[in-house]
Design a protein around this motif. Sequence first.
Motif, short mmCIF file in Angstrom:
data_model
loop_
_atom_site.label_atom_id
_atom_site.label_comp_id
_atom_site.label_asym_id
_atom_site.label_seq_id
_atom_site.Cartn_x
_atom_site.Cartn_y
_atom_site.Cartn_z
N THR A 67 0.64 -1.15 0.03
CA THR A 67 0.11 0.26 -0.03
C THR A 67 0.79 1.31 -0.10
OG1 THR A 67 -0.19 0.08 2.55
CG2 THR A 67 -1.94 -1.10 1.43
N ALA A 68 0.20 2.40 -0.15
CA ALA A 68 1.10 3.85 -0.10
C ALA A 68 1.48 3.76 1.52
CB ALA A 68 0.17 4.90 -0.53
N VAL A 69 2.72 4.28 1.49
CA VAL A 69 3.38 4.45 2.92
C VAL A 69 2.58 5.32 3.73
CG1 VAL A 69 5.26 5.44 4.15
CG2 VAL A 69 5.63 4.39 1.74
N ASN A 70 1.51 6.32 3.32
CA ASN A 70 0.53 6.86 4.05
C ASN A 70 -0.57 6.35 4.56
OD1 ASN A 70 -1.09 7.17 2.21
ND2 ASN A 70 -0.72 9.60 1.92
N ASP A 71 -0.65 4.84 4.00
CA ASP A 71 -2.00 4.33 4.13
C ASP A 71 -2.02 2.64 4.43
OD1 ASP A 71 -4.94 3.90 3.16
OD2 ASP A 71 -4.23 3.60 1.22
N VAL A 72 -1.68 2.54 5.75
CA VAL A 72 -1.40 1.19 6.35
C VAL A 72 -2.32 0.74 7.27
CG1 VAL A 72 0.81 1.42 5.73
CG2 VAL A 72 0.23 2.37 7.83
N ASN A 333 2.10 -5.43 2.69
CA ASN A 333 3.12 -4.86 3.45
C ASN A 333 4.02 -5.84 4.05
OD1 ASN A 333 2.29 -2.56 2.14
ND2 ASN A 333 0.86 -2.04 4.17
N VAL A 334 4.32 -7.03 3.59
CA VAL A 334 5.15 -7.77 4.39
C VAL A 334 6.76 -7.55 3.62
CG1 VAL A 334 3.58 -9.39 5.13
CG2 VAL A 334 4.63 -9.76 2.93
#
Length: 593
Positions: A67-72, A333-334
């Motif tokens: 995902t986007a870094v700001n969207d986790v 996000n792994v």
Amino acid sequence: MFALSLTNNKAVNAWVEEMAAMTRPDGIVWIDGSEEQLDSLRKQSLASGEIIALNQEKLPGCYLHRTAVNDVARVEHRTFICSRKKENAGPTNNWMDPVEMYARLRKLYDGSMRGRTMYVIPFSMTVPESPFAKFGIELTDSIYVVLNMAIMTRIGTRVLKCLDASADPSVFTKGLHAKAGIDEENRYIVQFPEDNAIWSINSGYGGNVLLGKKCFALRIASFLGWQEGWMAEHMLILGIENPKGEIRYLAAAFPSACGKTNLAMLIPPEVYKNKGYKVWCVGDDIAWLRIGPDGRLWAVNPEAGFFGVAPGTNMKSNPNALLSCRKDTIFTNVVHNLDDNTVWWEGLDKNPPKNALNWKGEKWDASGGSKGAHPNSRFTAPAKQCPCISSEFEAPQGVPISALVFGGRRAKTAPLVYQSRDWDHGVFVGSIMASETTAAASGAVGVVRRDPMAMLPFCGYHMGDYFAHWFEMGTKIPKPPKIFNVNWFRTDENGNFIWPGYGENMRVLEWIIKRAFGEADAVDSPIGYLPKAEEINREGLDVSLDTLKGLLSVDKELWREEAKGIHEFYAKFGDKLPVKLKDELAKLEKNLA
Ligand code: GTP
Ligand code: SPV
Ligand code: MN
């Protein structure tokens, strides 16, 4: 340009057209649920780089997504319950007038799908043929969402058929999701309970965009349950098979990232296995509960898959979860292990890959000291792949529940387990739940907050009314389940967990389920019934009787402090706070005096 609709359902078609006129996609694709269609979508998603194919020998059908870094994680401060009256959202939800919110959101959705394709996903929560099924349509411009929804829910033509055959084919949940620019400042996750609608924009993270999950199966469904006389809860469902072959079911509510998936798939310790105990998983996150014709409370799992926390999942802590995600799984996000094109996360094993990318896609090496996987990285896996999936997983009527369990992360205060005196006291016990925050939602981690019934971020209406609904249900269930509270997370003076947890939690479950059937003893305490330390089976367990006594102790001083906190929390609800809760709090204070 626009693909033909898969249905003659006028309400569905009219709504899809209206949303398309607003978002203006280049094309519309209806999801029929076929493997061929999903496969062609995977190919497109691979080509665009949205997903990465993993080693198809070691992990067949598995993909990695970042995902986007700001969207986790879920964004609670951007999540709204837009009921017509503010009072119906209550003090624990963000609210805005629906007219105002629709106007604000329409501007954001306007033309947001230009140059993109809109996917129309007909989905059902629980098997669509079940009398308890609820139908929805999610519109999204993300193939990642389509692929996840295909695992997490039942989708496609089968669902449209059941919707058309239902009592009112114009009734379905209208879910609209647009990635837009993944702009944090304009991210909104909005439920309109009276319109049976969910609008989500500027996110691509699971809990914000897989609209069948928290948005529908909890926020909208809890509202529907209140209106229709049933309950939607943030609960796992499991069955414990005893050596006689009887299976007894319980449902348990813990806040996000507090152990539902782990408990739901628990493998009993050796001594239990040898005696013939087994644990069967019915669900790991959400339960819909109804009163059955036999007067018991019955539970179905509305979902078809697991969207589980990856970090900490290993062959010791949760082998069944790991075995569930060896094929046909999407990892989000792994760590990407470049040597053999597989995945890794903290706590999987002690061998972090040397040649790897972290969750952001940057070159990463564990020796640098930073985390490789995001703490809220997840796997999306079909529930049917779980080795301990219950034979009743898709039973249309669900399973009968003998015990309800609440629990959270508390370093002190809450004992390992206690039982409420009756249903009303049990509702009180659920209402005073508190837990340390986790990475499942954006914001600070490790802060103790009140999270009644683990529903604070998920209750789609006024929490005072929600408590009243629990009491009301209590008067209607002829044979109610017994209600318990657990805490696997007490820590010692060095901050280490005292209780080994995971599979060993079976020892506590045994006491719970025996109590539910009147087969175990308990002692009274100011907060409820406690097991005698001797009642918890310690065979094969490396925990001394004294340690166990400590875990079961109730510190009156801490509880008097706790009661003050409860007063403060309850004050938020004003005259919507059920009198029964005030009475229960008064009783607790009297017991502690
Ligand atoms: P959501 O999917 O966010 O709703 O989370 P969940 O409630 O399903 O939590 P999950 O089972 O994924 O566990 C979250 C974290 O808690 C993981 O890091 C686990 O390793 C840890 N955990 C789970 N059970 C136990 C336990 O019994 N003891 C301890 N100490 N940690 C646990
Ligand atoms: C939770 O946060 O409780 C989850 C994950 O189960 S999410 O789908 O993000 O809500
Ligand atoms: Mn959850």
